[in-house]
Motif scaffolding. Structure first.
Motif, PDB file in Angstrom:
ATOM      1  N   LEU A  44     -55.138 119.804 103.256  1.00 47.00           N
ATOM      2  CA  LEU A  44     -54.250 119.591 104.397  1.00 47.00           C
ATOM      3  C   LEU A  44     -52.814 119.359 103.946  1.00 47.00           C
ATOM      4  CD1 LEU A  44     -57.077 119.093 105.812  1.00 47.00           C
ATOM      5  CD2 LEU A  44     -55.851 117.554 107.332  1.00 47.00           C
ATOM      6  N   ALA A  45     -52.647 118.643 102.834  1.00 45.19           N
ATOM      7  CA  ALA A  45     -51.301 118.384 102.327  1.00 45.19           C
ATOM      8  C   ALA A  45     -50.606 119.689 101.949  1.00 45.19           C
ATOM      9  CB  ALA A  45     -51.371 117.451 101.114  1.00 45.19           C
ATOM     10  N   ASN A  46     -51.351 120.615 101.350  1.00 42.76           N
ATOM     11  CA  ASN A  46     -50.780 121.911 100.996  1.00 42.76           C
ATOM     12  C   ASN A  46     -50.414 122.706 102.244  1.00 42.76           C
ATOM     13  OD1 ASN A  46     -50.989 121.442  98.256  1.00 42.76           O
ATOM     14  ND2 ASN A  46     -53.006 122.394  98.085  1.00 42.76           N
ATOM     15  N   PHE A  47     -51.269 122.624 103.270  1.00 40.26           N
ATOM     16  CA  PHE A  47     -50.986 123.357 104.504  1.00 40.26           C
ATOM     17  C   PHE A  47     -49.700 122.847 105.153  1.00 40.26           C
ATOM     18  CE2 PHE A  47     -51.225 123.738 109.134  1.00 40.26           C
ATOM     19  CZ  PHE A  47     -51.421 125.105 109.279  1.00 40.26           C
ATOM     20  N   TYR A  48     -49.527 121.530 105.174  1.00 44.98           N
ATOM     21  CA  TYR A  48     -48.345 120.951 105.808  1.00 44.98           C
ATOM     22  C   TYR A  48     -47.166 120.819 104.835  1.00 44.98           C
ATOM     23  CZ  TYR A  48     -51.064 119.962 109.967  1.00 44.98           C
ATOM     24  OH  TYR A  48     -51.837 120.102 111.109  1.00 44.98           O
ATOM     25  N   ARG A  49     -47.347 121.333 103.618  1.00 47.61           N
ATOM     26  CA  ARG A  49     -46.270 121.388 102.624  1.00 47.61           C
ATOM     27  C   ARG A  49     -45.627 120.020 102.402  1.00 47.61           C
ATOM     28  NH1 ARG A  49     -43.222 127.122 104.175  1.00 47.61           N
ATOM     29  NH2 ARG A  49     -45.084 128.438 103.995  1.00 47.61           N
ATOM     30  N   LEU A  50     -46.471 119.033 102.128  1.00 52.01           N
ATOM     31  CA  LEU A  50     -45.961 117.692 101.886  1.00 52.01           C
ATOM     32  C   LEU A  50     -45.220 117.638 100.557  1.00 52.01           C
ATOM     33  CD1 LEU A  50     -48.972 115.440 102.978  1.00 52.01           C
ATOM     34  CD2 LEU A  50     -47.100 116.332 104.373  1.00 52.01           C
ATOM     35  N   ASN A  51     -44.219 116.781 100.468  1.00 49.22           N
ATOM     36  CA  ASN A  51     -43.537 116.591  99.187  1.00 49.22           C
ATOM     37  C   ASN A  51     -44.425 115.770  98.247  1.00 49.22           C
ATOM     38  OD1 ASN A  51     -43.196 113.789  99.854  1.00 49.22           O
ATOM     39  ND2 ASN A  51     -41.368 114.306 101.034  1.00 49.22           N
ATOM     40  N   ASP A  52     -43.985 115.609  97.011  1.00 43.32           N
ATOM     41  CA  ASP A  52     -44.822 114.957  95.993  1.00 43.32           C
ATOM     42  C   ASP A  52     -45.187 113.534  96.392  1.00 43.32           C
ATOM     43  OD1 ASP A  52     -44.758 117.230  94.511  1.00 43.32           O
ATOM     44  OD2 ASP A  52     -43.298 116.515  93.035  1.00 43.32           O
ATOM     45  N   ARG A  53     -44.249 112.818  96.992  1.00 45.63           N
ATOM     46  CA  ARG A  53     -44.529 111.419  97.365  1.00 45.63           C
ATOM     47  C   ARG A  53     -45.580 111.347  98.462  1.00 45.63           C
ATOM     48  NH1 ARG A  53     -42.752 107.885 101.305  1.00 45.63           N
ATOM     49  NH2 ARG A  53     -42.726 105.662 100.709  1.00 45.63           N
ATOM     50  N   ASP A  54     -45.434 112.160  99.509  1.00 44.12           N
ATOM     51  CA  ASP A  54     -46.402 112.131 100.613  1.00 44.12           C
ATOM     52  C   ASP A  54     -47.772 112.619 100.148  1.00 44.12           C
ATOM     53  OD1 ASP A  54     -44.463 111.138 102.262  1.00 44.12           O
ATOM     54  OD2 ASP A  54     -44.008 113.047 103.243  1.00 44.12           O
ATOM     55  N   LEU A  55     -47.774 113.644  99.274  1.00 40.39           N
ATOM     56  CA  LEU A  55     -49.048 114.105  98.704  1.00 40.39           C
ATOM     57  C   LEU A  55     -49.722 112.975  97.946  1.00 40.39           C
ATOM     58  CD1 LEU A  55     -51.065 116.362  97.864  1.00 40.39           C
ATOM     59  CD2 LEU A  55     -49.558 116.808  95.912  1.00 40.39           C
ATOM     60  N   PHE A  56     -48.936 112.239  97.162  1.00 37.78           N
ATOM     61  CA  PHE A  56     -49.478 111.115  96.414  1.00 37.78           C
ATOM     62  C   PHE A  56     -50.089 110.070  97.342  1.00 37.78           C
ATOM     63  CE2 PHE A  56     -48.805 106.776  94.877  1.00 37.78           C
ATOM     64  CZ  PHE A  56     -49.524 106.791  93.691  1.00 37.78           C
ATOM     65  N   ILE A  57     -49.416 109.792  98.445  1.00 39.51           N
ATOM     66  CA  ILE A  57     -49.889 108.756  99.373  1.00 39.51           C
ATOM     67  C   ILE A  57     -51.259 109.107  99.942  1.00 39.51           C
ATOM     68  CG2 ILE A  57     -49.456 107.697 101.635  1.00 39.51           C
ATOM     69  CD1 ILE A  57     -46.436 107.850 100.946  1.00 39.51           C
ATOM     70  N   VAL A  58     -51.410 110.344 100.458  1.00 46.28           N
ATOM     71  CA  VAL A  58     -52.681 110.693 101.108  1.00 46.28           C
ATOM     72  C   VAL A  58     -53.812 110.844 100.095  1.00 46.28           C
ATOM     73  CG1 VAL A  58     -51.581 111.752 103.108  1.00 46.28           C
ATOM     74  CG2 VAL A  58     -52.102 113.165 101.129  1.00 46.28           C
ATOM     75  N   VAL A  59     -53.517 111.379  98.910  1.00 46.66           N
ATOM     76  CA  VAL A  59     -54.581 111.574  97.920  1.00 46.66           C
ATOM     77  C   VAL A  59     -54.977 110.242  97.293  1.00 46.66           C
ATOM     78  CG1 VAL A  59     -55.235 112.747  95.787  1.00 46.66           C
ATOM     79  CG2 VAL A  59     -53.830 113.937  97.474  1.00 46.66           C
ATOM     80  N   ALA A  60     -54.004 109.396  96.985  1.00 38.84           N
ATOM     81  CA  ALA A  60     -54.333 108.074  96.452  1.00 38.84           C
ATOM     82  C   ALA A  60     -55.156 107.273  97.461  1.00 38.84           C
ATOM     83  CB  ALA A  60     -53.050 107.323  96.090  1.00 38.84           C
ATOM     84  N   ALA A  61     -54.768 107.345  98.732  1.00 36.69           N
ATOM     85  CA  ALA A  61     -55.542 106.659  99.781  1.00 36.69           C
ATOM     86  C   ALA A  61     -56.954 107.214  99.856  1.00 36.69           C
ATOM     87  CB  ALA A  61     -54.837 106.814 101.125  1.00 36.69           C
ATOM     88  N   SER A  62     -57.111 108.516  99.649  1.00 34.84           N
ATOM     89  CA  SER A  62     -58.441 109.138  99.678  1.00 34.84           C
ATOM     90  C   SER A  62     -59.334 108.580  98.581  1.00 34.84           C
ATOM     91  CB  SER A  62     -58.316 110.654  99.509  1.00 34.84           C
ATOM     92  OG  SER A  62     -57.534 111.223 100.531  1.00 34.84           O
ATOM     93  N   TRP A  63     -58.766 108.388  97.400  1.00 39.85           N
ATOM     94  CA  TRP A  63     -59.565 107.880  96.280  1.00 39.85           C
ATOM     95  C   TRP A  63     -59.965 106.417  96.482  1.00 39.85           C
ATOM     96  CZ3 TRP A  63     -62.155 110.590  92.979  1.00 39.85           C
ATOM     97  CH2 TRP A  63     -61.738 111.879  92.658  1.00 39.85           C
ATOM     98  N   PHE A  64     -59.093 105.632  97.089  1.00 41.77           N
ATOM     99  CA  PHE A  64     -59.373 104.196  97.212  1.00 41.77           C
ATOM    100  C   PHE A  64     -60.073 103.810  98.511  1.00 41.77           C
ATOM    101  CE2 PHE A  64     -56.058 103.706  93.903  1.00 41.77           C
ATOM    102  CZ  PHE A  64     -56.683 102.775  93.090  1.00 41.77           C
ATOM    103  N   HIS A  65     -60.161 104.714  99.496  1.00 37.99           N
ATOM    104  CA  HIS A  65     -60.503 104.275 100.853  1.00 37.99           C
ATOM    105  C   HIS A  65     -61.917 103.716 100.991  1.00 37.99           C
ATOM    106  CE1 HIS A  65     -62.754 108.033 101.325  1.00 37.99           C
ATOM    107  NE2 HIS A  65     -63.143 107.623 102.508  1.00 37.99           N
ATOM    108  N   ASP A  66     -62.844 104.074 100.115  1.00 38.14           N
ATOM    109  CA  ASP A  66     -64.232 103.615 100.277  1.00 38.14           C
ATOM    110  C   ASP A  66     -64.740 102.769  99.118  1.00 38.14           C
ATOM    111  OD1 ASP A  66     -64.926 104.436 102.798  1.00 38.14           O
ATOM    112  OD2 ASP A  66     -65.771 106.355 102.183  1.00 38.14           O
ATOM    113  N   ILE A  67     -63.880 102.364  98.188  1.00 38.51           N
ATOM    114  CA  ILE A  67     -64.400 101.603  97.045  1.00 38.51           C
ATOM    115  C   ILE A  67     -64.851 100.204  97.458  1.00 38.51           C
ATOM    116  CG2 ILE A  67     -62.984 102.882  95.388  1.00 38.51           C
ATOM    117  CD1 ILE A  67     -61.176 100.437  95.193  1.00 38.51           C
TER     118      ILE A  67
END
Length: 439
Positions: A44-67
């Motif tokens: 989704l980040a690639n589709f919406y062409r997020l910048n590096d910071r926004d990409l980092f936010i959503v992917v980092a949140a994805s990794w931590f969201h269920d630990i």
């Protein structure tokens, strides 16, 4: 700051945490699910062409969201957000970015209520499987995990009915997921309803009459934690029909009430049909515009060559006059039809109270209201939303109008392509014949 490098460290860190956790209860909320969420967040980040910071936010949140599940399921989002904050702060990530990561993780809490695009992306990535081919397997894993956490088995039919309620109350937040996943999600939902309908017969109906809830799931996130009552009609064939008779599923605060479906509420299958049709028409329109652009660009180049080079040499080569004029005419005609295919028409942009009363105008198309004041449009659109017939009629008009415009575009484009294709062949032959006779 090198966000991509830190993301690699986050991935390694979370994978190590899951590997070190030896709980066998987490059949669903494990490293595999986390990897899937991160993968779809990147999609989704690639589709919406997020910048590096926004990409980092959503992917980092994805990794931590269920630990947080590794400790216990209650408030696992909060524990995941805290763990992410501690780790990312230690890595030197600025406070604002850390806070946005935490907000994205908290947005996955059910019921989901994302506030911005980044939170919408993580929410849709978390429940991406509802509209995918993996739904059946993932749903089985979710049921197995819930049984492990509760320490008892859950009736398959009871789980399915709870899942139906969960899917009917859920909606994807990003337009990308709506376009890509809603159709498959509806198929998965219909399949569940079909299975429940088959099971609700004879002794099964009697056995399920007394079931009121999936006990113990109130505090387990992402599960079909609903209360419902089961009302049996005269025949099993009435179960799960479009009117909602047969099984009435209600929210926790409405136990004992019949979950009769609001007849004025648009059916999700119909909404999906309109959404997909409009999306397909828009893509076809974009394709037509691109084709017209290709024709205009190509013929512009040919015209430039003819006018700048070839015309200067006609005095010395009079035998090339006829082929050159033929090519010139072909290019001009092709460009005219290509431009006509993309030339916009401008409707009057107004509507009258009589048209609203007669439901004869389409307020979903800008050409019918762009010259009206906001109060008139606001009143008209509210009237349309309150009237199912008016709403569906407007959607039908909108899809039909798109089709009419597409038909005109493609007819003109076909003429342009035919003129260009046969004209180029005729021009080449004309040049060959002219050269042959001049020798």
């Amino acid at each position: 700051m090198n966000f991509l490098e830190i993301l690699g460290q986050v991935k390694t860190h979370v994978e190590a945490l899951f590997k070190a956790d030896h709980q066998k209860k987490l059949v669903y909320h494990n490293v595999v699910h986390t990897e899937h969420v991160a993968k779809h967040a990147v999609e989704l980040a690639n589709f919406y062409r997020l910048n590096d910071r926004d990409l980092f936010i959503v992917v980092a949140a994805s990794w931590f969201h269920d630990i947080g599940y590794m400790e216990k399921w209650e408030q696992h989002e909060l524990r995941g957000a805290d763990a992410a904050a501690i780790y990312l702060t230690d890595k030197g990530v600025d406070a604002d970015t850390v806070q946005e990561v935490k907000d994205c993780i908290m947005a996955t809490m059910m019921p989901q209520n994302p506030k911005n695009l980044l939170q919408q992306i993580i929410c849709d990535s978390d429940l991406y499987h509802l509209g995918s081919d993996d739904f059946k397997d993932r749903n089985k894993m979710m049921r197995q995990e819930t049984e492990n956490l509760l320490g008892k088995s859950i009736d398959k039919s009871v789980w399915r009915m709870g899942t139906i309620k969960l899917m009917e109350s859920h909606h994807y937040h990003t337009q990308y997921c709506q376009d890509k996943l809603n159709a498959k999600k509806q198929i998965n939902l219909d399949d569940l309803k079909s299975k429940v309908k088959k099971e609700l017969s004879g002794k099964e109906i009697e056995r399920l009459q007394g079931v009121e809830r999936i006990e113990g799931t109130d505090n387990i996130p992402d599960t079909p934690r609903v209360e419902y009552t089961i009302s049996v009609q005269a025949t099993p064939d009435n179960m799960l029909n479009n009117s909602g008779a047969g099984i009435a599923i209600a929210d926790n605060g409405a136990k004992g009430k019949k979950g009769k479906k609001n007849k004025d509420r648009p059916d999700k299958g119909i909404e999906t049909m309109f959404r997909i049709s409009s999306g397909n028409h828009q893509r076809l329109s974009d394709m037509a515009d691109n084709k017209a652009h290709i024709m205009i660009s190509t013929n512009s180049i040919i015209l430039s060559v003819i006018l700048s080079i070839l015309l200067r040499k006609l005095e010395d080569n009079p035998h090339l006059i006829a082929p050159t004029l033929l090519l010139l005419i072909i290019c001009v005609v092709t460009m005219v039809f290509s431009i006509l295919a993309t030339r916009p028409s401008v409707p009057p942009g107004t509507f009258t109270p009589e048209e609203i009363a007669n439901k004869s105008t389409n307020l979903l198309f800008f050409g019918n209201f762009y010259r009206m004041g906001l109060p008139e449009y606001d009143a008209g659109i509210h009237k349309m939303m309150e009237d199912r017939e008016f709403l569906y009629g407007s959607l039908i008009k909108d899809v039909y109008s798109q089709g009419v415009v597409l038909g005109r575009k493609y007819r003109l484009l076909r003429i342009a392509y035919n003129v260009f294709m046969f004209g180029i062949v005729a021009s080449v032959l004309a040049f060959i014949i002219a050269m042959a006779f001049s020798m």
